[in-house]
Design a protein around this motif. Structure first.
Motif, short mmCIF file in Angstrom:
data_model
loop_
_atom_site.label_atom_id
_atom_site.label_comp_id
_atom_site.label_asym_id
_atom_site.label_seq_id
_atom_site.Cartn_x
_atom_site.Cartn_y
_atom_site.Cartn_z
N THR A 82 0.83 -1.20 0.00
CA THR A 82 0.00 0.00 0.00
C THR A 82 0.86 1.25 0.00
O THR A 82 0.59 2.20 -0.74
N VAL A 83 1.91 1.25 0.81
CA VAL A 83 2.81 2.40 0.87
C VAL A 83 3.50 2.61 -0.48
O VAL A 83 3.59 3.74 -0.97
N ILE A 84 3.96 1.53 -1.07
CA ILE A 84 4.62 1.63 -2.37
C ILE A 84 3.64 2.11 -3.43
O ILE A 84 3.98 2.93 -4.29
N SER A 85 2.41 1.64 -3.36
CA SER A 85 1.39 2.07 -4.32
C SER A 85 1.08 3.56 -4.19
O SER A 85 0.96 4.26 -5.19
N ILE A 86 0.97 4.05 -2.96
CA ILE A 86 0.70 5.47 -2.72
C ILE A 86 1.88 6.31 -3.21
O ILE A 86 1.69 7.34 -3.86
N GLU A 94 4.11 5.47 -5.46
CA GLU A 94 4.17 5.38 -6.92
C GLU A 94 3.16 6.31 -7.57
O GLU A 94 3.46 7.01 -8.54
N ARG A 95 1.96 6.34 -7.03
CA ARG A 95 0.93 7.23 -7.56
C ARG A 95 1.29 8.69 -7.37
O ARG A 95 1.02 9.52 -8.25
N GLY A 96 1.91 9.01 -6.23
CA GLY A 96 2.33 10.39 -5.98
C GLY A 96 3.42 10.83 -6.94
O GLY A 96 3.37 11.95 -7.48
N ILE A 97 4.39 9.98 -7.19
CA ILE A 97 5.47 10.32 -8.12
C ILE A 97 4.92 10.45 -9.53
O ILE A 97 5.29 11.37 -10.28
N TYR A 98 4.01 9.55 -9.90
CA TYR A 98 3.40 9.64 -11.23
C TYR A 98 2.63 10.95 -11.38
O TYR A 98 2.67 11.60 -12.42
N MET A 99 1.92 11.37 -10.33
CA MET A 99 1.16 12.61 -10.39
C MET A 99 2.08 13.81 -10.51
O MET A 99 1.80 14.74 -11.28
N VAL A 100 3.19 13.80 -9.79
CA VAL A 100 4.15 14.91 -9.88
C VAL A 100 4.72 15.00 -11.30
O VAL A 100 4.82 16.08 -11.87
N LEU A 101 5.07 13.86 -11.87
CA LEU A 101 5.60 13.86 -13.24
C LEU A 101 4.55 14.30 -14.25
O LEU A 101 4.85 15.03 -15.19
N MET A 102 3.32 13.88 -14.03
CA MET A 102 2.25 14.25 -14.96
C MET A 102 1.94 15.75 -14.89
O MET A 102 1.67 16.37 -15.91
N ILE A 103 2.00 16.31 -13.70
CA ILE A 103 1.68 17.73 -13.54
C ILE A 103 2.84 18.62 -14.00
O ILE A 103 2.62 19.63 -14.66
N SER A 104 4.06 18.23 -13.69
CA SER A 104 5.20 19.09 -14.05
C SER A 104 5.72 18.82 -15.46
O SER A 104 6.48 19.63 -15.99
N GLY A 105 5.32 17.72 -16.06
CA GLY A 105 5.82 17.35 -17.38
C GLY A 105 5.62 18.37 -18.47
O GLY A 105 6.57 18.72 -19.18
#
Length: 89
Positions: free
Chosen positions: A5-9, A11-22
């Motif tokens: 669960t921690v890894i999933s959260i 991973e989702r947070g890093i993906y969101m940061v990349l998606m927003i700043s990309g």
């Protein structure tokens, strides 16, 4: 809370940061590349010349992509806060 669960959260947070700043990072990269090619062809070696077009491009990108970025951030934040009791308890 399990490690999956921690890894999933995370991973989702890093993906969101990349998606927003990309989009802003790609925009700054393209403008910087264009200015660098211009500097190389005209042999203008001013180091500060690339900053102003990048700043203007990123500000225009924030104006253009801002609502999209904000809606993604708000939906992610709402999802995290709504699942908070599941994470803690």
């Amino acid at each position: 809370m399990t490690t999956e669960t921690v890894i999933s959260i995370a991973e989702r947070g890093i993906y969101m940061v990349l998606m927003i700043s990309g989009p802003l990072l790609v925009l700054a990269l393209v403008v910087g590349l264009i200015v660098s090619i211009f500097q190389a062809t005209t042999q203008i070696q001013e180091q500060t010349l690339a900053f102003i077009p990048k700043i203007v491009a990123v500000l225009l990108g924030i104006v253009f992509f801002g609502p999209w970025m904000l809606s993604h951030m708000l939906s992610y934040t709402t999802e995290i806060f709504s699942d908070l009791t599941r994470f803690v308890g």
